[in-house]
Design an enzyme around this catalytic site. Structure first.
Site, PDB file in Angstrom:
ATOM      1  CB  THR A  18      -0.931   0.023   1.217  1.00 32.69           C
ATOM      2  OG1 THR A  18      -0.131  -0.039   2.397  1.00 32.69           O
ATOM      3  CG2 THR A  18      -1.860  -1.170   1.204  1.00 32.69           C
TER       4      THR A  18
ATOM      5  CD  GLU B 279      -5.440  -1.831   1.622  1.00 35.55           C
ATOM      6  OE1 GLU B 279      -5.720  -1.048   0.698  1.00 35.55           O
ATOM      7  OE2 GLU B 279      -4.719  -1.532   2.588  1.00 35.55           O
TER       8      GLU B 279
ATOM      9  CE  LYS C 102     -12.371  13.639  20.052  1.00 34.96           C
ATOM     10  NZ  LYS C 102     -12.441  12.278  20.577  1.00 34.96           N
TER      11      LYS C 102
END
Lengths: 529, 529
Positions: free
Chosen positions: A187, A332, A431
């Site tokens: 990946t 994937e 966040k």
């Protein structure tokens, strides 16, 4: 009672080239060369050369299940290497030339490959990689006919071409089960350490049939396909398989993906379908805008890799006179997950299309539980299917949850018509003050500004809020916009506290080896982490 | 080294309806009724009803591998029965209502089926068949809600609908291997005794993906498919699978295949792709020629079953404003072997298209040896592939030769572009004076005459020559041509000794239950054998 039977027929990838060689022997695979001219070969000739590679590899001791590495651009030689390796039942480890030699060596070591096939112009990198991997006994260079200077013993570096001259051409393919591994791809690592994905003959065969479908890439024997997605990543979206299976012409751009090179190639080869990431087509558009010219043969562009900015999609469609098909996928998934149909009147840049048969999607909560309502809500995107990973290479643990779903790491919605809308990466979320900010929503607004070429929002460590968003932007050539003007576009479109605290102007924004914006690098450079 | 893995994903047919129910829940399956109105149901509702049928069958003792017979027209109920039977892992034996009860009983006995599902209007035939087969314990009638009068004990005849009311709907499909049998269909028997062909989930799944391809039927989610090929023969060419897999609308004509009924259905349901044999579309053309009207929604017609006369193809294309895709196939091929691409500018009636990936063709001599040259010569057509028969039901011997090829019994050429041209049936050839006459070539010339509706050439026993050709002809309504005029069309086109000795005028020419000209019957009536 003796039941009837259907013929045994293993779904192996060598059948694609056998079929093309028999039914479309003269249909060409074209490779753009640095000289400006192109090399071309028919499928029958390509099959013969691929069989010779199989015999050479077999003679070098490569057996079913062994890994053989390639480090090469999109070229005829690379396609021949694929079929030569895979037809034998060996596993093709595709290496990305834009990674560092340390990264590449780690992948080769993990794969246990003993032979590396490399483009001649990548010989120095190939040698440096090989010198770090004691198991590599041989580097075979393609696209060079002269034997290069040997690199002093080990590993042996030689040109592949002379070995092919006397190699036999008898058919030795397909002597393995359809579930045998065919490929290994790590990946891209934009969000973490690279992990190896193993493709099988069966999974890539079924993935290929998906590309040929009317509602996916609709590849026909009358098409000429430009594969501007690299063969070193995720099977080049399966195009070298699909073109052969359909008997379509395949055009390979070599290493040059700049706008001028691709525009020329599209016109000289009369390309009908072009496949690649959005930034590549932006390059073609900008080239034509600057230098003039049209692309009359081009009918469709299939984009993926990252959600496309609406303004960019409109610009590509208008300037190139094409239909843009959006898609979504990942390494994937082999890699295609969803694709917008070729002629969807309701298409939009945000929508990534629908899943074809063989792919199923599920929206889940952060704990992996399916959301009770699947339409119109945002969730973590899980996927299941005939070409979806079950377990990473070398990993004893499954990559799926107990119900068999693979968590993609993407956040998504599915609209009333079943269209997938990727809303962000779970790992990209910021966040701030205990609340989530989705960078993708901010990026979509900024990217729509006509002067903006690329935009990324990342989190910067903040002593008071934990994280605060900052905007990284690259403007179109010769253009710029004030901070106030840029941010004012956001007012009323996102919550006030989502407005980035700072704007970083970069030219160019760093891209990861796959062409996506390298957010890991941006976080390191500007995120304070 | 721990290799990576792709998810397990069995290629089973129940997945098509699961996919359609989830992603295209409201897309309709439409059934024309005798009343003139149509019934319609979305894929989600159809899946629920099919699951109920599975539960009912399971409750009646049907287990994986068991055969369940159907005797029904193309209707929603029949589609539900298919998925209900196959989803459970049982095997659907499709029976042709146009066969005799003796023929049908022989098939049911051979299959060992214990349950027969029948259209209500076929209840008398179903009862007569069942009464000849002691193993049949139950006849379930569909398309009727009232319980019919019980037929005095055995077999029990009852309506299926009341049994569904309280049946559960939980998912119990797919609990078997993809190589499990899904269907059983006896060949039409126009040239010999019926033989059973067993389809598997895997073979029909792969065959379905073929239909969706750009160069085959190109079925898209925006299409409305009219299945005018019967579900009791060769899986209705796989259309009930393909429509669900693509999320396309499916229109089922019930038992009425006359021109008026089909023309009405095409227009009321805005059909885009219609599939059936040539004589069916001739009926639609003749209806419109007589009564006026157009079919504006219709884009393509896929024909097969028998080579199309060039004049008929041109007439269909011109009158209906469509593209005709020719195809070739047979029960033993699931059934599609080759198909002309949707927009082939070089298409012609004689060409049956090219093989898609997963089908391979070979021309052989009468002894089964591959001809040294495969293009431009005539040979016996052999086929291999993922949905091609290996062994007939109940037959211990393989249906293939030592190299795995199935001899289709057809004679064919393959042109320079890889197009298949069927030149005749090996068994139809007429041996006259020790030389072969090919009826198909004579028929092609006669069929091109504007006044000829159907033409067949058969051999008649002849004391001097062994056999001599005779021509059987049906003229278009109200038209006729003299013997001399008819035969003069042949002069210079075929060898003089190929000219038929006699002309038989029939109205109508007898058709076999599949709609093809019944040459067996013609030989009995007029061939002296």
């Amino acid at each position: 009672m003796i039941d009837g039977k259907i013929q045994p027929y293993a779904l192996t990838l060598d059948k694609f080239l056998d079929h093309a060689a028999k039914w479309s022997p003269d249909v060409e695979v074209v490779t753009a060369r640095d000289t400006g001219r192109s090399d071309r070969i028919g499928y029958a000739g390509l099959r013969t050369r691929s069989l010779k590679i199989s015999h050479v590899l077999s003679g070098l001791g490569v057996a079913t299940g062994d890994r053989v590495a390639t480090l090469a651009w999109n070229s005829q030689s690379h396609v021949e290497a694929w079929y030569g390796i895979m037809g034998l039942g060996a596993v093709c480890l595709t290496l990305n030339p834009r990674l560092t030699e340390a990264q590449l060596a780690a992948m080769v070591i993990q794969s246990e490959a003993r032979i590396l096939i490399a483009s001649a112009d990548l010989a120095p990198l190939a040698q440096r990689v090989a010198s770090r991997v004691s198991a590599i006994g041989r580097v075979l260079l393609v696209d060079v006919t002269d034997a290069p200077a040997k690199a002093g013993g080990k590993p042996a570096v030689e040109a592949l071409e002379p070995l092919l001259a006397d190699a036999p051409t008898d058919a030795i393919w397909g002597r393995f089960a359809e579930t045998a591994a065919s490929g290994l791809c790590f990946t891209s690592g934009t969000t973490g350490a690279p992990k190896g994905v193993t493709y099988t003959h069966r999974s890539s065969y079924l993935h290929t049939l998906r590309l040929l479908q009317a509602d996916v890439m609709r590849i026909s024997s009358t098409d000429t396909i430009l594969a501007a997605v690299p063969m070193f990543h995720a099977n080049a979206w399966g195009l070298p398989f699909a073109a052969a299976a359909a008997g379509a012409r395949l055009v390979l751009p070599g290493r040059h993906l700049d706008g001028a090179s691709l525009a020329t190639l599209i016109n000289t080869e009369a390309v009908t379908i072009a496949v690649g990431i959005g930034t590549v087509w932006l390059g073609v558009v900008e080239h034509l805008e600057t230098h003039g010219g049209e692309t009359p043969s081009l009918e469709r562009i299939v984009v993926g890799g990252a959600p496309l900015a609406p303004a960019l999609m409109e610009r590509i469609e208008r300037r190139l006179g094409v239909i843009v098909q959006t898609s979504w996928g990942m390494t994937e998934l082999s890699p295609l997950g969803t694709c917008a149909p070729p002629a969807d009147p309701g298409r939009s840049a945000q929508m990534s299309g629908r899943p074809a048969i063989g792919v199923d999607l599920q929206l889940a909560d952060a704990a992996g539980q399916a959301l009770p309502e699947q339409r119109g809500v945002e969730g973590h995107l899980h996927v299941r299917g005939s070409a979806v990973i079950d377990r990473y290479f070398g990993d004893p643990e499954p990559a799926t949850n107990a119900d068999g779903w693979f968590n993609t790491g993407d956040l998504a919605r599915i609209d009333a018509d079943g269209n997938l809308i990727i809303t962000g990466r779970a790992k990209d979320l910021i966040k701030s003050g205990g609340e989530w900010i989705n960078p993708a929503e901010i990026e979509a607004v900024i990217s729509a500004h006509p002067s903006v070429s690329l935009a990324a929002v990342i989190g910067r460590l903040d002593p008071k809020w934990g994280e605060r968003p900052i905007l990284v932007v690259q403007f179109c050539a010769g253009q710029s916009v004030s901070d106030d003007d840029l941010l004012s576009a956001l007012r009323g479109r996102v919550a006030p506290w989502w407005i980035p605290d700072a704007i970083i102007r970069l030219d160019p924004i760093p891209l990861a080896p796959t062409g996506k914006i390298d957010k890991m690098r941006l976080r390191v450079d500007y995120g304070g982490c």
